[in-house]
Design a protein around this motif. Structure first.
Motif, mmCIF file in Angstrom:
data_model
loop_
_atom_site.group_PDB
_atom_site.id
_atom_site.type_symbol
_atom_site.label_atom_id
_atom_site.label_comp_id
_atom_site.label_asym_id
_atom_site.label_seq_id
_atom_site.Cartn_x
_atom_site.Cartn_y
_atom_site.Cartn_z
ATOM 1 N N ALA A 1 -11.638 0.355 -4.698
ATOM 2 C CA ALA A 1 -10.655 0.549 -3.633
ATOM 3 C C ALA A 1 -11.031 -0.165 -2.341
ATOM 4 C CB ALA A 1 -10.458 2.045 -3.373
ATOM 5 N N LYS B 1 -2.747 3.695 -6.344
ATOM 6 C CA LYS B 1 -3.879 2.996 -5.743
ATOM 7 C C LYS B 1 -4.484 3.736 -4.560
ATOM 8 C CE LYS B 1 -2.825 -1.669 -7.310
ATOM 9 N NZ LYS B 1 -2.710 -3.096 -6.944
ATOM 10 N N ILE C 1 -7.676 -2.560 -1.682
ATOM 11 C CA ILE C 1 -6.517 -1.928 -1.059
ATOM 12 C C ILE C 1 -6.752 -1.787 0.436
ATOM 13 C CG2 ILE C 1 -6.050 -0.633 -3.172
ATOM 14 C CD1 ILE C 1 -6.869 1.916 -1.661
ATOM 15 N N SER D 1 0.827 -1.200 0.000
ATOM 16 C CA SER D 1 0.000 0.000 0.000
ATOM 17 C C SER D 1 0.862 1.250 0.000
ATOM 18 C CB SER D 1 -0.926 -0.008 1.221
ATOM 19 O OG SER D 1 -1.700 1.167 1.273
ATOM 20 N N GLN E 1 -7.849 6.593 -5.916
ATOM 21 C CA GLN E 1 -8.664 5.420 -5.649
ATOM 22 C C GLN E 1 -9.813 5.298 -6.637
ATOM 23 O OE1 GLN E 1 -9.825 4.984 -1.537
ATOM 24 N NE2 GLN E 1 -7.803 5.586 -0.796
#
Length: 597
Positions: free
Chosen positions: A376, A368, A380, A361, A372
């Motif tokens: 997401a 990411k 993530i 992350s 987003q």
């Protein structure tokens, strides 16, 4: 000395004019460039897109040819011993990152405003901040962490000095008819500046924030700045912050500040959130502004700088932002546990934690996390929130294994002494090695597992050792992370939404939830369920009155097409987290490592 001059030439058109002057060598080429991003905000911003009408002259005001070689870089060849570059900046982003100017106020980050002369980047910079010429701006003042030149008083327009270009762009500037107040902690003057109308009790705010500043200085042992500026953009709605070495830019609602009509013992949830934001950004003055990943020493602001360590710099800071509110008495322990539970629930309710580690992350923050997509929530994990849970684990682990001699405070002070003061970038191993020393044993395997695995972090036993029970709970309502006891049935939808004048717009859909199985997607507008028009209230009522496994027809718009589907109502999963005190005597051991006055 490189000289910069900035003037709000047309507030209604949102235009600053900048004049850059420097001594040059005839015939030498110089490169002018603007950063593509700024520290603390890990996304390519392409600030140069806001530069307009750029031109260059020599000392005789003869034009010098400028060649643009990429989206943020120009070159020129000096014709004599002086170069002047004049350009305008369109400033219409009232965020904490770039620049803004209107008839009410102005603001700029140097990274989005001041061109760097690449060959002279280490030279001292002198910045002249000029006032607006409009009569209605006669009461405008200046707020900035930049050192004032001789003859320029605090809050005055005039000349300011920076050691070099990096120093120049690390000190944002606010101008306008703002409210301000000051307080002193450990001999350091702190300034609170509010750039728009508000109704808050600034005296009470200063008293509360001063406690947080004292806490953070106590953790690290010293303040690495001579003065500090909290500059807050107040809006109808807004939230955010960006750290700098001796200042922070904050964004909040004008009603987030303490209400002077309420007693000092009353703190609204919005005010506590604002205090947490102030705490977070102030802690960053040590953790990331000075203690920073080796990949950021020095910063390369032309392109992405990848690091796997943001879990530490944002996660540890996120742990301390709320924990310090409890330690300083601004909230009680039950309030702190409720805040912590919401954070844990945000991580636990989705499956992103099972697909992405906090190191991944951190590394992918540029795409990411900062950009987003609709997926997401399912793919993530936040290095802020999961990082804070790892910080909690690390704090309790160090306390337990050192029999109360050390804590995460000790680790942060060691990082400050060895990496912050010395400007040596950290590696992941530095955190692990210091933790091993404080624990008196090798915890590397567990530490790395939490950093690199796609698994949930279980804090149950660690919290129990400090008098706190972790309980899995159900979601109380369809559209919140508020949780409740697992004993009773609570209908589950599995999507977040926001109310519109007509229907509910879906903003998140959790994987394998009733909403996902029904085929609902982000941006769909849900208009009816079981042939009943939906609002936030009616949808909640419909689900509350539907037994488990009942099937309801839902109607929704996707773009301009009306679609229908069947949604099966289920009981809420045990995806929420709650914390409860089970032993008051053990809880005190969680706090009592350093002296908090």
């Amino acid at each position: 000395m490189i000289q910069y001059q900035i003037c709000p030439i047309n507030p209604n058109s949102h235009l600053f004019e900048v004049l850059l002057s420097f001594k040059s060598t005839p015939g030498q080429s110089y490169t002018l460039t603007l950063p593509a991003w700024l520290p603390g905000s890990y996304m390519i911003r392409d600030f140069a897109k806001s530069i307009t009408e750029i031109c260059a002259y020599d000392s005789n005001q003869q034009a010098i040819s400028l060649s643009k070689i990429d989206k943020q870089t120009w070159t020129l060849q000096a014709s004599d011993e002086q170069v002047q570059v004049r350009y305008q900046v369109f400033a219409f982003d009232l965020s904490v990152r770039t620049a803004y100017l209107d008839s009410q106020r102005g603001f700029f980050n140097g990274s989005s405003t001041f061109l760097q002369v690449q060959e002279l980047s280490e030279q001292t910079c002198q910045l002249t901040i000029q006032p607006s010429t409009l009569v209605e701006h006669n009461q405008w003042r200046v707020a900035t962490g930049l050192p004032r030149a001789q003859g320029t008083e605090k809050y005055q327009f005039g000349q300011y000095i920076a050691d070099n270009y990096q120093h120049l762009i690390d000190c944002p500037v606010a101008i306008g008819e703002f409210d301000s107040t000051e307080f002193t902690v450990e001999g350091v003057v702190h300034h609170l500046v509010f750039t728009s109308k508000h109704y808050g009790d600034t005296e009470r705010l200063a008293a509360d924030i001063s406690k947080l500043c004292q806490h953070h200085i106590s953790v690290f042992g010293e303040a690495p700045f001579k003065e500090y500026w909290f500059i807050t953009h107040l809006l109808a709605n807004g939230f955010g912050g960006l750290e700098h070495k001796n200042s922070t830019i904050l964004q909040a609602s004008r009603f987030d500040l303490p209400n002077p009509q309420q007693s000092s013992a009353e703190r609204t949830e919005d005010y506590k959130t604002f205090l947490s934001l102030c705490s977070h950004e102030y802690f960053h003055a040590w953790n990331v502004c000075r203690i920073k990943p080796k990949e950021f020493v020095p910063y390369n602001l032309k392109q992405e700088s990848y690091t796997k360590q943001l879990w530490a710099f944002e996660g540890i800071t996120s742990y301390y932002d709320d924990f310090s509110l409890y330690r300083t008495g601004l909230i009680n322990f039950e309030e702190y546990l409720a805040i912590l539970a919401k954070a844990a629930t945000r991580v636990n309710r989705g499956v992103g934690e099972l697909k992405q580690s906090v190191t991944a992350s951190s590394f992918d923050a540029w795409t990411k996390f900062y950009q987003q997509g609709p997926d997401a929530v399912n793919n993530i994990v936040s290095y802020y929130v999961k990082g804070a849970l790892i910080a909690l684990w690390l704090d309790l682990t160090i306390r337990s294994k050192s029999n109360g001699r050390y804590s995460l405070d000790t680790l942060m002070r060691e990082l400050w002494i060895h990496f912050g003061r010395t400007n040596i970038g950290t590696s992941e191993e530095d955190f692990i090695n210091i933790a091993n020393l404080l624990c008196g044993e090798d915890i590397s395997s567990t530490f790395k597992h939490y950093l690199y695995s796609n698994e949930r972090i279980d804090l149950t036993s660690h919290l129990a050792s400090y008098g706190v029970a972790l309980q899995k709970q159900k979601f109380k309502k369809l559209n919140s992370v508020e949780t409740t006891s697992a004993e009773h049935y609570h209908a589950y939808f599995g999507a977040q939404y926001k109310a519109q004048s007509f229907g509910l717009t879906i903003t998140q859909v959790l994987e394998n939830s009733p909403a996902a199985t029904a085929g609902l997607a982000v941006n769909d507008i849900l208009i009816a369920v079981d042939k009943v028009k939906v609002t936030e209230q009616s949808l909640q009522a419909l689900f509350d009155h539907s037994p488990a496994n009942s099937e309801l027809i839902c109607h929704f718009f996707r773009d301009d097409q009306l679609l229908s589907s069947t949604i099966t109502v289920t009981d809420s999963p045990l995806a929420g987290i709650a914390f409860n005190v089970i032993d008051e005597s053990l809880v005190k051991r969680w706090q009592d490592i350093i002296s908090i006055e």
